[in-house]
Design a protein around this motif. Structure first.
Motif, PDB file in Angstrom:
ATOM      1  N   SER A 122      27.981 -65.522 -24.640  1.00 60.64           N
ATOM      2  CA  SER A 122      27.080 -64.497 -25.174  1.00 60.64           C
ATOM      3  C   SER A 122      25.703 -64.615 -24.552  1.00 60.64           C
ATOM      4  N   ALA A 123      25.292 -65.839 -24.207  1.00 55.93           N
ATOM      5  CA  ALA A 123      23.978 -66.023 -23.586  1.00 55.93           C
ATOM      6  C   ALA A 123      23.941 -65.324 -22.242  1.00 55.93           C
ATOM      7  N   SER A 154      23.917 -61.513 -22.703  1.00 53.44           N
ATOM      8  CA  SER A 154      22.662 -60.924 -23.161  1.00 53.44           C
ATOM      9  C   SER A 154      21.611 -60.964 -22.066  1.00 53.44           C
ATOM     10  N   LEU A 155      21.661 -62.022 -21.236  1.00 52.08           N
ATOM     11  CA  LEU A 155      20.704 -62.120 -20.137  1.00 52.08           C
ATOM     12  C   LEU A 155      20.946 -61.007 -19.113  1.00 52.08           C
TER      13      LEU A 155
END
Lengths: 156, 271
Positions: free
Chosen positions: B256-257, B260-261
């Protein structure tokens, strides 16, 4: 990375920055208390005056939480770094808030209310109490100021 | 706590033998499965094999040999055995992913049967963090705060049952907190984290309790040494468990990181 985007990412992870700091702060405070005062100086131990079961239970939960907090707080930091959302100032605020709150809890509830142990077994222990709790309050205030200031949304 | 008499000696010998067999069997079966796995050109990670062997060895040390012998008379040695059998061996063996190895080594119909068995009600209930913690930490409270501990050293069969329980409950507890093998009903990280902290606290509180209140038939100095071993040794193994737990969270959140980035960068590029 443009400055504005850096700001945005930081604001996206305000909560996570705070939590990471608070967890690491509790971990540091619990660790320093145990190493400095319990093991090296041997000023006090958890068991000193306790005849109350509640004293041991509160210690147990706090120790387990402090242990968990140290590890999970550092992993949260690693996660923030990878998301490029780490905000040192807010994180530091969390650390001060977490460690100060722990020390204040220790100094008021555990020392004075439950009387699990005192800081040191000397006459005029109140001097130690004042210093202990004053430092705790100072930490909490500094932490709260940093957290409040980094929490304000600046208008572009 | 000594066990005199010839008939008794024999009973103790069988209790020890019965306790040793499962771990020797587990060791042999795992190695055979790994070899089979290699023959079908599906190599199995070497580190998993090594930690399985280490886990079996830790359990073996607790149930047979000098530590187990001294555990009958010395509470500190009993506690070393407890750390090995109830905490270290389950953690190492869980990390070796035995179910994954089993399922891919067995012929397909049998493998399906195994995975169906794992999806049935009982393993699901016992693998719930709360149930597993109660079975693990709750049973320890029962053992050390009642006269069960003294009984255990008088009856070989009870000794056998309790030791098997300590290992199985430790294993259940470990796999309810960290997911190495396939799990049918995954529990959220926060839920597991809260139960984990309470369970670790329960272990710490019990060790302090033992320090102050020696179990029936245990000398105070021995109880204190044993309690300290339980407290600090428990902390060391808990640290491993916590590290793996947080690392799994970190890996899970990685996806998810990255997403989102990417989203951030894309939306920026589109403006």
């Amino acid at each position: 990375m443009p400055k504005q985007m850096k700001q945005e990412l930081r604001h996206l992870y305000l909560k996570r920055n705070l939590w990471s700091g608070v967890l690491v702060g509790v971990g540091i405070a619990a660790f320093l208390d145990e190493v400095l005062f319990h093991q090296l100086l041997q000023w006090h131990h958890f068991y000193d005056k306790s005849t109350r079961t509640i004293g041991i239970i509160s210690d147990g939960i706090f120790h387990a939480f402090g242990w968990f907090a140290s590890v999970s707080g550092m992993f949260l930091l690693a996660d923030l770094k990878s998301r490029r959302g780490w905000w040192g100032k807010r994180w530091l605020g969390g650390i001060l808030l977490g460690s100060g709150a722990f020390q204040l809890y220790d100094g008021t509830i555990q020392h004075k209310w439950m009387r699990i142990h005192q800081i040191r077994y000397v006459e005029n222990v109140y001097i130690y109490d004042i210093v202990w709790n004053a430092i705790a309050i100072l930490l909490v205030i500094c932490g709260a100021v940093l957290v409040y200031r980094t929490g304000q949304r600046r208008q572009p | 706590m000594n066990h005199p008499g010839m008939a008794n000696e024999l009973e103790w010998f069988f209790a020890q033998l019965l306790l040793t067999l499962p771990f020797v069997g587990a060791f042999v079966l795992y190695v055979v499965a790994v070899l089979l796995s290699y023959r079908t050109r599906k190599p199995w990670p070497l580190y998993r094999t090594l930690i399985w062997i280490a886990g079996c060895f830790a359990a073996y040390l607790a149930v047979a040999g000098p530590i187990a012998e001294k555990a009958h008379t010395d509470f500190a040695f009993h506690m070393v055995g407890h750390l090995l059998l109830g905490m270290l061996a389950p953690l190492l063996m869980a990390l070796a992913a035995p179910v994954t190895l089993l399922v891919r080594t067995l012929p397909v119909p049998m493998a399906k049967g195994v995975s169906q068995l794992l999806r049935s009600k009982i393993p699901q209930v016992t693998a719930d963090p709360i149930v597993a913690s109660l079975l693990n930490i709750g049973a320890l409270w029962l053992l050390y705060t009642t006269s069960l501990f003294a009984f255990m050293h008088a009856h070989p069969f009870l000794y056998f049952l309790i030791h098997i329980h300590v290992f199985l409950a430790g294993y259940m507890f470990t796999i309810s907190m960290i997911y190495i093998d396939p799990v049918s009903h995954r529990k959220p990280f926060l839920y597991r984290a809260i139960v984990l902290v309470i369970a670790l606290a329960g272990h710490g509180i019990l060790s302090k309790w033992i320090y102050a209140n020696p179990p029936v038939g245990v000398a105070p100095e021995q109880a204190q040494t044993g309690a300290m071993l339980m407290y600090y040794g428990g902390d060391a193994i808990d640290l491993l468990l916590l590290f793996i737990f947080c690392f799994q969270w970190y890996k899970a959140t990685r996806r998810s990181a990255r997403a989102s980035l990417l989203l951030q960068e894309n939306s920026r590029a589109n403006i």
